[in-house]
Enzyme design. Structure first.
Site, PDB file in Angstrom:
ATOM      1  CE  LYS A   1      43.370  38.492  39.595  1.00 15.54           C
ATOM      2  NZ  LYS A   1      44.311  39.178  40.481  1.00 15.54           N
TER       3      LYS A   1
ATOM      4  CE  LYS B   1      39.824  39.907  41.016  1.00 14.39           C
ATOM      5  NZ  LYS B   1      41.126  40.328  41.322  1.00 14.39           N
TER       6      LYS B   1
HETATM    7  C1  PBG Z   1      45.934  42.146  42.076  1.00 16.81           C
HETATM    8  C2  PBG Z   1      44.447  42.196  42.031  1.00 16.81           C
HETATM    9  C3  PBG Z   1      43.592  42.654  41.000  1.00 16.81           C
HETATM   10  C4  PBG Z   1      42.294  42.599  41.523  1.00 16.81           C
HETATM   11  C5  PBG Z   1      42.384  42.097  42.813  1.00 16.81           C
HETATM   12  N1  PBG Z   1      43.708  41.832  43.095  1.00 16.81           N
HETATM   13  C6  PBG Z   1      43.909  43.190  39.676  1.00 16.81           C
HETATM   14  C7  PBG Z   1      44.427  42.339  38.605  1.00 16.81           C
HETATM   15  O1  PBG Z   1      44.610  41.139  38.736  1.00 16.81           O
HETATM   16  O2  PBG Z   1      44.713  42.916  37.554  1.00 16.81           O
HETATM   17  C8  PBG Z   1      41.048  43.046  40.807  1.00 16.81           C
HETATM   18  C9  PBG Z   1      39.936  43.519  41.701  1.00 16.81           C
HETATM   19  C10 PBG Z   1      38.873  44.306  41.032  1.00 16.81           C
HETATM   20  O3  PBG Z   1      38.837  44.509  39.809  1.00 16.81           O
HETATM   21  O4  PBG Z   1      37.994  44.774  41.778  1.00 16.81           O
HETATM   22  N2  PBG Z   1      46.541  41.169  41.305  1.00 16.81           N
END
Ligand code: PBG
Length: 332
Positions: A202, A255
């Site tokens: 991520k 992601k």
């Molecule tokens: C929580 C999380 C996030 C997303 C999914 N789970 C935000 C982040 O990490 O700041 C992002 C999902 C999206 O942008 O659609 N940690």
């Protein structure tokens, strides 16, 4: 006069001539049962609110979420991913409201599993929506998330989700050792059959901007670059995935999806387990905004963006477009 041109043995256009031929020769397919639809659930007793930067995405009360899930399931959606929005007043420094039995996610999961038992309910496991500072775990005196204390808390949160009936636990906080800690906690509580879908690679992405409105989880100060990956990294993604696989992840996620298609492909080629890719809020918002202005064709761009993610190697695609795709596919 003899024709001076060499004979063209390979005419790629032959298989593109008709719709039937194109469909027959198609390698990659996008099916509704490969999609996961994210849901934002609030503790309010009723109603819903559209997220301004994500047209068509709503913060829903539990009853509205249940109705939406019923319809989605009837449309062919097989899985949802739940994000909870607890009351602001209940947030604290560790995010303890995240593991309350009557917490918003726990209530939503119980209601969804009761109303639509066949639906696969996945829960996002993180603390940024639950801490008063908006970071993904408790902080040290310098404002850094404390990794190992967060692991213990993730274990508690995971068990509370499983106890509520979650079918899959999806940790998104990018803590080192999170999959192992969650697996051990789940197994210790008897939930050996609950799989973990890890947000394994991520990135600290600016494409999450609209999500932070949707989930009210923007950090109060700083950013997430201390735990999420740097966009310049590629080999590191494989090390992240390798660690999560070794710790027992059942599904690994990359992601954001669109900006990381190369990573999706590398992970797919290297690891033989299901790969998920998350088409995030910013990818969705860009397409919606351009379509609203008439600058892009909504349905075609949506389908092309999702097909590209599948072609890169994703088995599962998490997307806010899931219901749009379901509707479009049903119409043929
Ligand atoms: C929580 C999380 C996030 C997303 C999914 N789970 C935000 C982040 O990490 O700041 C992002 C999902 C999206 O942008 O659609 N940690």
């Amino acid at each position: 006069m003899p024709d001076p041109r060499p004979p063209l043995l390979r005419r790629h256009r032959r298989l593109r001539r008709t719709d039937a031929l194109r469909r027959l020769a198609r390698e990659t397919h996008l099916r509704v049962d490969q999609l996961v639809w994210p849901l934002f659930v609030t503790p309010e007793p009723s109603g819903q609110r559209e997220v301004p930067s994500m047209p068509g995405v709503y913060q829903m009360s539990v009853p509205v979420a249940v109705e939406a899930a019923k319809q989605a399931s009837a449309d062919g959606i097989v899985a949802v991913l739940i994000f909870g929005l607890p009351p602001e007043a209940e947030k604290d420094a560790v995010g303890s409201v995240a593991w309350r039995e009557d917490g918003v996610v726990q209530r939503a999961v119980r209601a969804l599993k009761k109303a639509v038992p066949e639906l696969c309910v996945i829960t996002d496991l993180c603390f940024c929506e639950y801490t008063d500072h908006g970071h993904c775990g408790p902080l040290d005196e310098r404002g850094h998330v404390v990794n190992d204390e967060t692991l213990a808390n993730l274990g508690i949160q995971a068990v509370s989700h499983a106890e509520a009936g979650a079918d899959v636990i999806a940790p998104s906080g990018m803590m080192d050792g999170m999959v192992g800690a969650i697996r051990a906690a789940l197994d210790g509580a008897g939930h050996t059959q609950v799989p973990v879908m890890s947000y394994a690679a991520k990135y600290a992405s600016a494409f999450y901007g609209p999500f932070r409105d949707a989930a009210q989880s923007a950090p109060a100060f700083g950013d997430r670059r201390g735990y999420q990956m740097d966009a310049a990294q590629s080999d590191e993604a494989l090390r992240e995935v390798e660690a999560d696989v070794a710790e027992g992840a059942d599904i690994v996620m990359v992601k954001p999806a669109g900006p990381c298609l190369d990573i999706v492909r590398r992970v797919k080629d290297r690891f033989g387990l299901p790969i998920a890719a998350y088409q995030v809020s910013g990818e969705y918002a860009m397409i919606k905004a351009a379509a609203q202005r008439g600058w892009l064709e909504h349905d075609r761009v949506m389908m092309e963006s999702l097909l590209a993610i599948r072609r890169a190697g994703a088995d599962i695609v998490i997307t806010y477009f899931a219901r749009d795709v379901a509707r479009l596919t049903r119409r043929g």
